[in-house]
Design an enzyme around this catalytic site. Structure first.
Site, PDB file in Angstrom:
ATOM      1  N   PRO A 109       0.803  -1.224   0.000  1.00  0.00           N
ATOM      2  CA  PRO A 109       0.000   0.000   0.000  1.00  0.00           C
ATOM      3  C   PRO A 109       0.835   1.273   0.000  1.00  0.00           C
ATOM      4  O   PRO A 109       2.072   1.233   0.144  1.00  0.00           O
ATOM      5  CB  PRO A 109      -0.774  -0.118   1.316  1.00  0.00           C
ATOM      6  CG  PRO A 109       0.224  -0.780   2.233  1.00  0.00           C
ATOM      7  CD  PRO A 109       1.004  -1.745   1.370  1.00  0.00           C
ATOM      8  N   THR A 110       0.164   2.391  -0.119  1.00  0.00           N
ATOM      9  CA  THR A 110       0.832   3.693  -0.044  1.00  0.00           C
ATOM     10  C   THR A 110       0.982   4.174   1.394  1.00  0.00           C
ATOM     11  O   THR A 110       1.850   4.983   1.694  1.00  0.00           O
ATOM     12  CB  THR A 110       0.055   4.737  -0.864  1.00  0.00           C
ATOM     13  OG1 THR A 110       0.769   5.964  -0.881  1.00  0.00           O
ATOM     14  CG2 THR A 110      -1.323   4.994  -0.287  1.00  0.00           C
ATOM     15  N   THR A 111       0.138   3.667   2.312  1.00  0.00           N
ATOM     16  CA  THR A 111       0.159   4.141   3.695  1.00  0.00           C
ATOM     17  C   THR A 111       1.362   3.639   4.473  1.00  0.00           C
ATOM     18  O   THR A 111       1.982   4.381   5.233  1.00  0.00           O
ATOM     19  CB  THR A 111      -1.127   3.712   4.418  1.00  0.00           C
ATOM     20  OG1 THR A 111      -1.353   2.319   4.163  1.00  0.00           O
ATOM     21  CG2 THR A 111      -2.317   4.523   3.944  1.00  0.00           C
ATOM     22  N   ASN A 112       1.706   2.374   4.320  1.00  0.00           N
ATOM     23  CA  ASN A 112       2.847   1.772   5.015  1.00  0.00           C
ATOM     24  C   ASN A 112       3.732   1.070   3.980  1.00  0.00           C
ATOM     25  O   ASN A 112       3.880  -0.149   4.010  1.00  0.00           O
ATOM     26  CB  ASN A 112       2.365   0.754   6.057  1.00  0.00           C
ATOM     27  CG  ASN A 112       1.414   1.359   7.056  1.00  0.00           C
ATOM     28  OD1 ASN A 112       1.808   2.159   7.896  1.00  0.00           O
ATOM     29  ND2 ASN A 112       0.146   0.992   6.971  1.00  0.00           N
ATOM     30  N   GLY A 192      -6.641  -1.122  -0.168  1.00  0.00           N
ATOM     31  CA  GLY A 192      -8.059  -0.826  -0.081  1.00  0.00           C
ATOM     32  C   GLY A 192      -8.922  -2.014  -0.438  1.00  0.00           C
ATOM     33  O   GLY A 192      -8.462  -3.037  -0.955  1.00  0.00           O
ATOM     34  N   GLY A 210      -9.377  -7.008   5.396  1.00  0.00           N
ATOM     35  CA  GLY A 210     -10.482  -6.059   5.318  1.00  0.00           C
ATOM     36  C   GLY A 210     -10.115  -4.739   5.961  1.00  0.00           C
ATOM     37  O   GLY A 210      -9.098  -4.622   6.648  1.00  0.00           O
ATOM     38  N   CYS A 243      -3.990   0.714   9.767  1.00  0.00           N
ATOM     39  CA  CYS A 243      -5.426   0.408   9.815  1.00  0.00           C
ATOM     40  C   CYS A 243      -5.875   0.024  11.214  1.00  0.00           C
ATOM     41  O   CYS A 243      -7.080  -0.059  11.481  1.00  0.00           O
ATOM     42  CB  CYS A 243      -5.772  -0.703   8.831  1.00  0.00           C
ATOM     43  SG  CYS A 243      -4.845  -2.233   9.107  1.00  0.00           S
ATOM     44  N   GLU A 332     -14.147   5.133   9.351  1.00  0.00           N
ATOM     45  CA  GLU A 332     -12.684   5.136   9.374  1.00  0.00           C
ATOM     46  C   GLU A 332     -12.146   6.443   8.800  1.00  0.00           C
ATOM     47  O   GLU A 332     -12.680   6.969   7.829  1.00  0.00           O
ATOM     48  CB  GLU A 332     -12.131   3.950   8.572  1.00  0.00           C
ATOM     49  CG  GLU A 332     -10.630   3.784   8.707  1.00  0.00           C
ATOM     50  CD  GLU A 332     -10.097   2.575   7.953  1.00  0.00           C
ATOM     51  OE1 GLU A 332      -9.062   2.037   8.368  1.00  0.00           O
ATOM     52  OE2 GLU A 332     -10.710   2.181   6.938  1.00  0.00           O
TER      53      GLU A 332
END
Length: 515
Positions: A109-112, A192, A210, A243, A332
């Site tokens: 992902p781009t977040t982590n 996502g 999820g 998340c 969220e």
């Protein structure tokens, strides 16, 4: 090179490397894994800075913590585990042989970004798999650089060429081709909902997760000052891109005022009704989360919403009344913004937490701050999640960084969350065990398997791709049948099914990029 051709070239190299690596013994694998972990650890600070610069998300210092935890920390956690050597159970007359998945496609992902690359590559190498990393387009540079550092360390330590590869220019057609190719043995999808569903629709085995939407409940028995500090620290950690970060705070009425004061002292800013309305309007203008806020700091978000807070504000807390789907603050947020509501007693607090999870985050995680085991037990039994963190910030609690859960960047949500795994992703998820089972009759004697190991360390220089994997030191070795790929091209019905699945995957990935 076309996308399909590029995918095929990468997977063919990975398939060859996986077949060669599957013959390594535990000592050789440990040497490679340790070298890769140390290489990642040494670059933890550089890649943390690069990830923040490229994505605009998170806090470099906190990403350093995650990068270290997902390199040397992962290896230390599994130090006493052996996913390579046969297991002998003489009482049950069973010998278990670990069989690697083969080629792992790791969607990151781009977040982590870097921590997830570290995590998935090391788990794959621990279990003698090859891995192809497909990063998110908005984190492609730092992800690719990190994967290359790990790949070079692996090969230098004796791994075959192609054991770790990365997509430098990710695109929908290329990722779709990688996901649908029968040479991909398992997809590990972190991202996502769209990308996870696309992985499940690819026609290949997939391990997906999820979304989160974590409720945190503070009951009347809690240590209020400690709870407030832990919650603020957790929400501020890497600007809440994990998340597992808390999303909705529920507090028992009897201690609500005391908790508000403690939260303020810990660095949170509690908004009034008008401030909460402005923040809600900015963050959810069209009924969906404004992704500009993801991973940004609290003061920046407040400024964009027209609110004035001190630059040192770590978390924004927005009070609201009812936990219902129409209340956007109950969804969220992936940012240091926390919705807050109160409950008359513990039973109502638990019901509110259930409502949060019904809105989103089924199967994921929840947190509780309490000194009452009965309340904690009821909370865990009634809130439909698979991990409950107690008296710890949930960002690092449910991810295993500050608890004894398996440390992981991929959180399984189980059946209730429509996930194929219900635990934090672990090495064991990337292997199967072939079992040699003797007749259970007492009169049938089991053979002596002590000291027998069918795997062998590579003798001398590892053969370079595309040299045949069954030619080692000039001695032909029969091919390993477990890696043979059946030819199903002549099945017209299967061809039609593949075409339909490709269309579904393209649609899912297109929706993901639009977001």
């Amino acid at each position: 090179m076309t996308n399909v051709a590029q995918a095929g070239h990468m997977l063919e190299r990975a398939r060859w490397a996986a077949a060669a690596y599957a013959d390594y013994d535990a000592a050789a694998v440990n040497t490679i894994v340790n070298a890769v972990a140390e290489a990642g650890y040494a670059e933890a600070e550089r890649f943390a800075t690069e990830a923040v610069a490229e994505t605009g998300m998170g806090v470099a210092a906190d990403k350093v913590t995650k990068n270290r935890a997902c390199s040397r920390g992962i290896v230390d956690y599994y130090r006493d585990q052996d996913y390579v050597s046969p297991r002998l159970d003489e009482a049950r007359k069973i010998v278990e042989l670990p069989r690697p998945a083969g080629v792992v496609l790791a969607l990151t992902p781009t977040t982590n970004p870097v921590a997830t690359v570290y995590f998935k590559v090391i788990l794959a190498l621990m279990t003698r798999n090859a891995v192809v990393v497909a990063p998110h387009p908005r984190a492609k540079r730092c992800s690719a650089d990190a994967a290359r550092v790990l790949a070079e360390a692996a090969v230098a330590a004796g791994a075959p060429e192609g054991i770790v590869q990365v997509v430098d220019e990710p695109s929908i057609p290329l990722v779709q081709a990688l996901m649908a190719d029968e040479r991909t043995d398992v997809i590990v999808a972190t991202g996502g909902t769209g990308v996870v569903r696309a992985a499940y629709s690819s026609g290949n085995p997939a391990l997906g997760v999820g979304p989160g939407n974590v409720p945190v409940f503070v009951d009347a028995s809690a240590d209020i000052n400690a709870a407030a500090k832990r919650i603020v620290d957790s929400k501020a950690f890497d600007n809440s891109v994990l998340c597992t970060n808390e999303s909705v705070l529920i507090v028992e009425d009897a201690v609500a005022d005391k908790l508000r004061s403690a939260l303020t002292r810990a660095g949170a800013h509690i908004l009034d009704e008008d401030g909460a309305r402005r923040l809600r309007a900015y963050m959810f203008a069209d009924g969906h989360l404004n992704t500009d806020v993801v991973g940004r700091d609290a003061a920046w978000i407040a400024g964009q919403a027209g609110l004035r807070v001190t630059p040192k504000t770590r978390v924004l807390i927005a009070p609201f009344d009812d936990v219902i789907a129409e209340e956007m603050l109950a969804h969220e947020k992936l940012s240091p913004v926390l919705g807050m509501t109160t409950a008359a007693d513990a039973a109502r607090g638990i019901r509110a937490a259930r409502a949060v999870v019904r809105i989103g985050g089924a199967g994921h995680s929840a947190a509780i701050h309490s000194e009452n085991p009965a309340v904690i037990s009821d909370f865990a039994a009634q809130v439909p999640v698979l991990r409950v963190s107690v008296n710890v910030g949930n960002s690092t609690g449910s991810s295993g960084l500050d608890t004894n859960l398996a440390p992981s960047m991929t959180i399984g949500t189980g059946f209730v969350g429509r996930s194929s795994i219900g635990e934090n992703l672990q090495p064991q998820n990337l292997i199967n065990w072939a079992r040699i089972a003797y007749n259970s009759e007492p009169g049938v004697v089991m053979g002596n398997f002590a000291g027998i190991n069918p795997w062998h360390s590579p003798a001398g220089q590892v053969p370079q791709y595309p040299r045949a994997s069954n030619d080692r030191d000039g001695v032909a070795v029969p091919p390993r049948r477990s890696y043979a790929t059946p030819n199903r091209a002549s099945d017209a019905g299967l061809d039609a099914l593949r075409a339909e699945l490709r269309a579904l995957v393209i649609e899912e990935l297109a929706q993901l990029i639009k977001r």
